[in-house]
Motif scaffolding. Structure first.
Motif, PDB file in Angstrom:
ATOM      1  N   ILE A  27       0.637  -0.549   9.933  1.00 46.36           N
ATOM      2  CA  ILE A  27       1.117  -0.846   8.583  1.00 46.36           C
ATOM      3  C   ILE A  27       0.021  -1.605   7.835  1.00 46.36           C
ATOM      4  N   GLN A  28      -0.620  -0.927   6.907  1.00 50.28           N
ATOM      5  CA  GLN A  28      -1.555  -1.593   6.015  1.00 50.28           C
ATOM      6  C   GLN A  28      -0.749  -2.236   4.888  1.00 50.28           C
ATOM      7  N   VAL A  29      -1.007  -3.525   4.617  1.00 53.97           N
ATOM      8  CA  VAL A  29      -0.331  -4.228   3.529  1.00 53.97           C
ATOM      9  C   VAL A  29      -1.381  -4.644   2.509  1.00 53.97           C
ATOM     10  N   ASN A  30      -1.264  -4.107   1.308  1.00 51.54           N
ATOM     11  CA  ASN A  30      -2.280  -4.306   0.270  1.00 51.54           C
ATOM     12  C   ASN A  30      -1.874  -5.366  -0.750  1.00 51.54           C
ATOM     13  N   ASN A  31      -2.884  -6.099  -1.245  1.00 53.10           N
ATOM     14  CA  ASN A  31      -2.686  -7.029  -2.350  1.00 53.10           C
ATOM     15  C   ASN A  31      -4.034  -7.338  -2.975  1.00 53.10           C
ATOM     16  N   THR A  32      -4.026  -7.657  -4.271  1.00 54.71           N
ATOM     17  CA  THR A  32      -5.290  -7.894  -4.975  1.00 54.71           C
ATOM     18  C   THR A  32      -5.789  -9.330  -4.853  1.00 54.71           C
ATOM     19  N   MET A  33      -4.945 -10.236  -4.361  1.00 53.81           N
ATOM     20  CA  MET A  33      -5.341 -11.640  -4.275  1.00 53.81           C
ATOM     21  C   MET A  33      -6.076 -11.920  -2.958  1.00 53.81           C
ATOM     22  N   SER A  34      -6.913 -12.954  -2.981  1.00 53.42           N
ATOM     23  CA  SER A  34      -7.659 -13.342  -1.788  1.00 53.42           C
ATOM     24  C   SER A  34      -6.770 -14.116  -0.823  1.00 53.42           C
ATOM     25  N   GLU A  35      -7.278 -14.310   0.370  1.00 52.75           N
ATOM     26  CA  GLU A  35      -6.536 -15.051   1.391  1.00 52.75           C
ATOM     27  C   GLU A  35      -6.363 -16.509   0.979  1.00 52.75           C
ATOM     28  N   GLY A  36      -5.267 -17.118   1.390  1.00 53.27           N
ATOM     29  CA  GLY A  36      -5.053 -18.539   1.138  1.00 53.27           C
ATOM     30  C   GLY A  36      -3.913 -18.849   0.203  1.00 53.27           C
ATOM     31  N   GLY A  37      -3.365 -17.833  -0.479  1.00 52.91           N
ATOM     32  CA  GLY A  37      -2.257 -18.055  -1.403  1.00 52.91           C
ATOM     33  C   GLY A  37      -0.922 -17.647  -0.806  1.00 52.91           C
ATOM     34  N   LEU A  68      -8.844  -2.015  -0.899  1.00 52.35           N
ATOM     35  CA  LEU A  68      -8.730  -0.565  -1.119  1.00 52.35           C
ATOM     36  C   LEU A  68      -8.729  -0.205  -2.603  1.00 52.35           C
ATOM     37  N   GLY A  69      -9.036  -1.190  -3.458  1.00 53.44           N
ATOM     38  CA  GLY A  69      -9.063  -0.942  -4.897  1.00 53.44           C
ATOM     39  C   GLY A  69      -8.032  -1.775  -5.630  1.00 53.44           C
ATOM     40  N   GLY A  70      -8.005  -1.625  -6.945  1.00 51.24           N
ATOM     41  CA  GLY A  70      -7.038  -2.355  -7.760  1.00 51.24           C
ATOM     42  C   GLY A  70      -5.637  -1.796  -7.599  1.00 51.24           C
ATOM     43  N   GLU A  71      -4.702  -2.337  -8.377  1.00 53.59           N
ATOM     44  CA  GLU A  71      -3.302  -1.938  -8.229  1.00 53.59           C
ATOM     45  C   GLU A  71      -3.099  -0.441  -8.450  1.00 53.59           C
ATOM     46  N   ASN A  72      -3.713   0.121  -9.474  1.00 57.17           N
ATOM     47  CA  ASN A  72      -3.517   1.543  -9.760  1.00 57.17           C
ATOM     48  C   ASN A  72      -4.063   2.429  -8.652  1.00 57.17           C
ATOM     49  N   ALA A  73      -5.203   2.037  -8.092  1.00 61.65           N
ATOM     50  CA  ALA A  73      -5.786   2.811  -6.998  1.00 61.65           C
ATOM     51  C   ALA A  73      -4.866   2.803  -5.778  1.00 61.65           C
ATOM     52  N   VAL A  74      -4.297   1.644  -5.482  1.00 59.05           N
ATOM     53  CA  VAL A  74      -3.399   1.537  -4.327  1.00 59.05           C
ATOM     54  C   VAL A  74      -2.103   2.304  -4.578  1.00 59.05           C
ATOM     55  N   LEU A  75      -1.605   2.272  -5.816  1.00 64.12           N
ATOM     56  CA  LEU A  75      -0.408   3.067  -6.143  1.00 64.12           C
ATOM     57  C   LEU A  75      -0.646   4.542  -5.867  1.00 64.12           C
ATOM     58  N   GLU A  76      -1.827   5.026  -6.177  1.00 68.14           N
ATOM     59  CA  GLU A  76      -2.146   6.431  -5.905  1.00 68.14           C
ATOM     60  C   GLU A  76      -2.206   6.698  -4.411  1.00 68.14           C
ATOM     61  N   LEU A  77      -2.783   5.764  -3.656  1.00 63.32           N
ATOM     62  CA  LEU A  77      -2.839   5.917  -2.203  1.00 63.32           C
ATOM     63  C   LEU A  77      -1.432   5.922  -1.599  1.00 63.32           C
ATOM     64  N   LEU A  78      -0.563   5.096  -2.135  1.00 59.02           N
ATOM     65  CA  LEU A  78       0.822   5.087  -1.672  1.00 59.02           C
ATOM     66  C   LEU A  78       1.492   6.426  -1.946  1.00 59.02           C
ATOM     67  N   ASN A  79       1.254   6.963  -3.130  1.00 61.76           N
ATOM     68  CA  ASN A  79       1.840   8.245  -3.518  1.00 61.76           C
ATOM     69  C   ASN A  79       1.392   9.353  -2.568  1.00 61.76           C
ATOM     70  N   LEU A  80       0.142   9.281  -2.154  1.00 58.00           N
ATOM     71  CA  LEU A  80      -0.413  10.290  -1.264  1.00 58.00           C
ATOM     72  C   LEU A  80      -0.078  10.039   0.203  1.00 58.00           C
ATOM     73  N   GLY A  81       0.514   8.883   0.488  1.00 55.54           N
ATOM     74  CA  GLY A  81       0.824   8.543   1.870  1.00 55.54           C
ATOM     75  C   GLY A  81      -0.380   8.093   2.668  1.00 55.54           C
ATOM     76  N   GLN A  82      -1.445   7.639   1.985  1.00 55.04           N
ATOM     77  CA  GLN A  82      -2.676   7.248   2.669  1.00 55.04           C
ATOM     78  C   GLN A  82      -2.762   5.745   2.931  1.00 55.04           C
ATOM     79  N   THR A  83      -1.785   4.990   2.476  1.00 53.70           N
ATOM     80  CA  THR A  83      -1.612   3.596   2.883  1.00 53.70           C
ATOM     81  C   THR A  83      -0.111   3.353   2.904  1.00 53.70           C
ATOM     82  N   GLN A  84       0.320   2.222   3.470  1.00 58.72           N
ATOM     83  CA  GLN A  84       1.747   2.081   3.762  1.00 58.72           C
ATOM     84  C   GLN A  84       2.514   1.128   2.840  1.00 58.72           C
ATOM     85  N   LEU A  85       2.045  -0.073   2.679  1.00 57.38           N
ATOM     86  CA  LEU A  85       2.779  -1.079   1.909  1.00 57.38           C
ATOM     87  C   LEU A  85       1.858  -1.747   0.892  1.00 57.38           C
TER      88      LEU A  85
END
Length: 323
Positions: A27-37, A68-85
């Protein structure tokens, strides 16, 4: 080579048995913020909960800071099933269902309870359904972020104090329209240049969550913190529908539980951080003002009504809690 890999994974605690590798769910979990928050804290709690409940069954891999990119890029990856969360911001609402996106409009919601109630309303449910249909994502709920406030180089108590005030805003048309309606003179400055723009008096203030003035040391160039709470802008946990629909029901149920636990934990960490930022900004010398928020909302209402009149039927009523 395979034996070496299995041995390494087992040593790292990623396998509970030699054959577990074949059954492990990544399960890949994506977010645009850095570690520590609060975001990374939520991802950590998500991984911990899954390991507590099903040792070795899941391999959670954080992809933070837009790996893996900004929010829009990750949304596309989710749509394609190439990342999970993904713990994503507001782009999914604007991209898939802007006609239901009342959450982005300033001064509509003043508490998280109101935001969560809207997502449970018919309009909120339509938003979720459209996102699944158009974007191939499954929605799990919000994770709260610190509300957005203002900083200023003078005291701001009412909309009248904003006349001629040069307010830095990101280029979001809805936000520009609302603040111009209230009376501010909107200025667009790239985020990395906010400090310099204040130092040189190019702008008189800006709006953001409290992490912005804290991390940018804005107390050096701004005297006042105005607690307008004008936008409650949540994170949202979403999954790839393609990936999700391929899971066993037991795994879906456990992942759903883990997301619920993680969302609650992340929201609590965010509350604690927000309180810390406020205390530290006061200690640094900023004067904290609690303005007449209702007066700001009334001043913004013509713009709010224009914007929401262009949205789907029922959005205004659901957003305002009207029957």
């Amino acid at each position: 080579m395979r034996k070496s890999l299995l041995a390494t994974l087992a040593a790292l605690g990623m396998l509970s048995a030699p054959l577990a590798l074949a059954n492990t769910i990544e399960i890949q979990v994506n977010n645009t913020m850095s570690e520590g928050g609060s975001e990374s804290a939520a991802v950590e709690r998500f991984a911990e909960y899954l390991e507590e409940q099903a040792p070795g069954r899941f391999n959670v891999r954080p992809f933070l800071a837009g790996t893996l990119g900004g929010e829009n890029a990750v949304l596309e990856l989710l749509n394609l099933g190439q990342t999970q969360l993904s713990i994503t911001g507001g782009n999914w609402r604007q991209q898939y269902a802007p006609e239901y996106d009342a959450i982005t409009v300033p001064f509509v919601f003043s508490t998280w309870d109101e935001v969560d109630a809207y997502m449970e309303s018919p309009s909120g449910q339509s938003l979720i359904e459209l996102a699944e249909e158009k974007g191939g994502i499954k929605y799990f709920g919000t994770q709260h972020r610190g509300p957005r406030h203002m900083t200023a180089n003078k005291a701001i108590h009412t909309p009248e104090d904003l006349q001629g005030f040069r307010l830095r805003l990101p280029s979001l048309p809805v936000w520009l329209e609302v603040w111009e309606e209230i009376g501010a003179q909107v200025v667009n400055v790239p985020a990395p240049e906010i400090y310099l723009a204040m130092q040189t008096r190019q702008v008189d203030g800006h709006e953001n969550s409290l992490s912005s003035p804290y991390t940018r040391r804005l107390w050096e160039v701004q005297d006042h913190l105005i607690l307008t709470s004008h936008v409650q802008f949540p994170w949202n946990w979403v999954a790839s529908s393609r990936w999700w629909n391929g899971l066993e029901e037991e795994d879906q149920a456990l992942i759903t539980e883990a997301i619920h636990v993680a969302r609650q934990h992340g929201s609590e960490v965010e509350r604690e951080l927000d309180m810390y930022y406020l205390e530290e900004l006061e200690k640094a010398g900023m004067t904290v003002i609690e303005p007449d928020i209702e007066a700001f909302r009334e001043a913004a209402m013509p713009a709010i009504e224009r914007i929401m009149s262009e949205m789907a039927d029922g959005v205004m009523a659901d957003a305002m809690g009207e029957e």
